[in-house]
Design a protein around this motif. Sequence first.
Motif, short mmCIF file in Angstrom:
data_model
loop_
_atom_site.label_atom_id
_atom_site.label_comp_id
_atom_site.label_asym_id
_atom_site.label_seq_id
_atom_site.Cartn_x
_atom_site.Cartn_y
_atom_site.Cartn_z
N GLY A 186 0.84 -1.19 0.00
CA GLY A 186 0.00 0.00 0.00
C GLY A 186 0.88 1.23 0.00
O GLY A 186 2.04 1.16 0.42
N ILE A 187 0.35 2.34 -0.45
CA ILE A 187 1.13 3.58 -0.49
C ILE A 187 0.89 4.40 0.77
O ILE A 187 1.83 4.91 1.36
CB ILE A 187 0.86 4.40 -1.77
N ALA A 188 -0.35 4.51 1.23
CA ALA A 188 -0.64 5.26 2.45
C ALA A 188 -0.29 4.42 3.68
O ALA A 188 0.24 4.93 4.66
CB ALA A 188 -2.10 5.66 2.50
N ARG A 189 -0.59 3.13 3.58
CA ARG A 189 -0.32 2.22 4.70
C ARG A 189 0.07 0.86 4.13
O ARG A 189 -0.72 0.22 3.46
CB ARG A 189 -1.56 2.09 5.57
N LEU A 190 1.30 0.46 4.41
CA LEU A 190 1.80 -0.85 3.99
C LEU A 190 1.88 -1.73 5.22
O LEU A 190 2.58 -1.40 6.18
CB LEU A 190 3.18 -0.69 3.34
N GLY A 191 1.12 -2.81 5.22
CA GLY A 191 1.12 -3.71 6.37
C GLY A 191 2.28 -4.68 6.31
O GLY A 191 2.69 -5.11 5.24
N TYR A 192 2.83 -5.02 7.49
CA TYR A 192 3.88 -6.03 7.56
C TYR A 192 3.63 -6.92 8.77
O TYR A 192 3.03 -6.50 9.76
CB TYR A 192 5.28 -5.42 7.60
N GLY A 193 4.10 -8.14 8.66
CA GLY A 193 3.99 -9.08 9.77
C GLY A 193 5.10 -10.11 9.64
O GLY A 193 5.34 -10.63 8.56
N VAL A 194 5.78 -10.36 10.73
CA VAL A 194 6.86 -11.36 10.75
C VAL A 194 6.40 -12.52 11.61
O VAL A 194 5.97 -12.31 12.75
CB VAL A 194 8.18 -10.77 11.30
N THR A 226 -6.41 4.45 -10.67
CA THR A 226 -5.42 5.36 -10.11
C THR A 226 -4.81 4.77 -8.85
O THR A 226 -3.59 4.77 -8.67
CB THR A 226 -6.05 6.74 -9.79
N THR A 227 -5.65 4.24 -7.99
CA THR A 227 -5.16 3.58 -6.78
C THR A 227 -4.30 2.38 -7.14
O THR A 227 -3.26 2.14 -6.53
CB THR A 227 -6.34 3.15 -5.88
N ALA A 228 -4.72 1.63 -8.13
CA ALA A 228 -3.96 0.45 -8.56
C ALA A 228 -2.55 0.83 -8.98
O ALA A 228 -1.58 0.13 -8.65
CB ALA A 228 -4.68 -0.26 -9.70
N PHE A 229 -2.40 1.93 -9.70
CA PHE A 229 -1.08 2.35 -10.15
C PHE A 229 -0.18 2.75 -8.98
O PHE A 229 0.98 2.36 -8.93
CB PHE A 229 -1.17 3.51 -11.15
N THR A 230 -0.71 3.53 -8.03
CA THR A 230 0.14 3.95 -6.91
C THR A 230 0.48 2.77 -5.99
O THR A 230 1.60 2.66 -5.52
CB THR A 230 -0.49 5.10 -6.10
N VAL A 231 -0.48 1.88 -5.77
CA VAL A 231 -0.20 0.69 -4.96
C VAL A 231 0.80 -0.20 -5.70
O VAL A 231 1.69 -0.79 -5.09
CB VAL A 231 -1.49 -0.08 -4.60
N ASP A 290 13.70 -15.43 6.14
CA ASP A 290 14.16 -16.40 5.16
C ASP A 290 13.44 -16.20 3.83
O ASP A 290 13.94 -16.62 2.79
CB ASP A 290 13.90 -17.82 5.67
N VAL A 291 12.27 -15.59 3.89
CA VAL A 291 11.47 -15.35 2.70
C VAL A 291 10.53 -14.18 2.95
O VAL A 291 10.14 -13.92 4.09
CB VAL A 291 10.66 -16.63 2.32
N MET A 292 10.20 -13.46 1.87
CA MET A 292 9.20 -12.41 1.94
C MET A 292 7.98 -12.87 1.14
O MET A 292 8.12 -13.27 -0.01
CB MET A 292 9.73 -11.09 1.36
N ALA A 293 6.82 -12.86 1.77
CA ALA A 293 5.57 -13.24 1.11
C ALA A 293 4.76 -11.97 0.87
O ALA A 293 4.54 -11.19 1.79
CB ALA A 293 4.79 -14.23 1.98
N VAL A 294 4.34 -11.77 -0.37
CA VAL A 294 3.67 -10.54 -0.78
C VAL A 294 2.35 -10.89 -1.46
O VAL A 294 2.28 -11.85 -2.23
CB VAL A 294 4.55 -9.73 -1.76
N GLU A 295 1.34 -10.09 -1.18
CA GLU A 295 0.06 -10.30 -1.84
C GLU A 295 0.10 -9.72 -3.25
O GLU A 295 0.60 -8.61 -3.45
CB GLU A 295 -1.08 -9.65 -1.05
N GLU A 296 -0.39 -10.48 -4.21
CA GLU A 296 -0.53 -9.98 -5.57
C GLU A 296 -1.65 -8.95 -5.59
O GLU A 296 -2.61 -9.05 -4.82
CB GLU A 296 -0.85 -11.12 -6.53
N LEU A 297 -1.53 -7.97 -6.46
CA LEU A 297 -2.54 -6.92 -6.52
C LEU A 297 -3.78 -7.38 -7.27
O LEU A 297 -3.69 -8.08 -8.27
CB LEU A 297 -1.98 -5.68 -7.23
N PHE A 298 -4.92 -6.96 -6.75
CA PHE A 298 -6.19 -7.24 -7.41
C PHE A 298 -7.05 -6.00 -7.26
O PHE A 298 -7.42 -5.63 -6.15
CB PHE A 298 -6.88 -8.45 -6.78
N PHE A 299 -7.34 -5.34 -8.36
CA PHE A 299 -8.20 -4.17 -8.35
C PHE A 299 -9.23 -4.31 -9.44
O PHE A 299 -8.91 -4.71 -10.55
CB PHE A 299 -7.39 -2.88 -8.60
N ASN A 300 -10.46 -3.96 -9.13
CA ASN A 300 -11.48 -4.00 -10.16
C ASN A 300 -12.21 -2.66 -10.29
O ASN A 300 -13.13 -2.55 -11.05
CB ASN A 300 -12.48 -5.13 -9.91
#
Length: 178
Positions: free
Chosen positions: A9-17, A76-81, A62-72
């Motif tokens: 996310g651009i305004a808020r990027l969540g992370y969890g270890v 504009t939000t999709a591009f910045t994210v 050991d690895v970074m897991a990232v969510e793939e983007l899904f916008f419908n």
Amino acid sequence: MRVLGVDPGIARLGYGVVEVAGSKIRCVTYGCVETDAHTQLELRLQAIYHQLTELLENHHPDVMAVEELFFNRNTTTAFTVGQARGVVLLAAAEHATPLAEYTPMQVKQAVTGYGRADKKQIQQMVKILLGLTEIPKPDDAADALAIAITHGHSAPLEKLMPVSTPNQTGWNWERGVR
């Protein structure tokens, strides 16, 4: 295995270890990288990169897991994210951290057993699976933990779903494709 889950996310990027040992998953830390909407885009992306770098250096996943983007809806939000997600991928490559990507449906399926689960169901299961006393807040952090849990559940299947690993010449395709 230590997994850094990221909800781009651009305004808020969540992370969890999380740490995964066999069938046990333990929460190490979670939170959000937040940027001010009134700051120039390039400075927001730079702040995300620097804070992700700090997370990578402090927690050595050991690895970074990232969510793939899904916008419908909002392109504009999709591009910045998407730009923020690019920074996430760059940080992984710069730190030679293997990368795994999951669709929102894969995350829902892995965490709740139901690919169409709603946000509240996912948050409740994150709380239960990690043995937390309350649902992680904000939502972006709970989503990032869900992504990390997804990889934790999928890791035993890594030979079937390999993780891509950056090397000096680019992606190491010998381990498989994303």
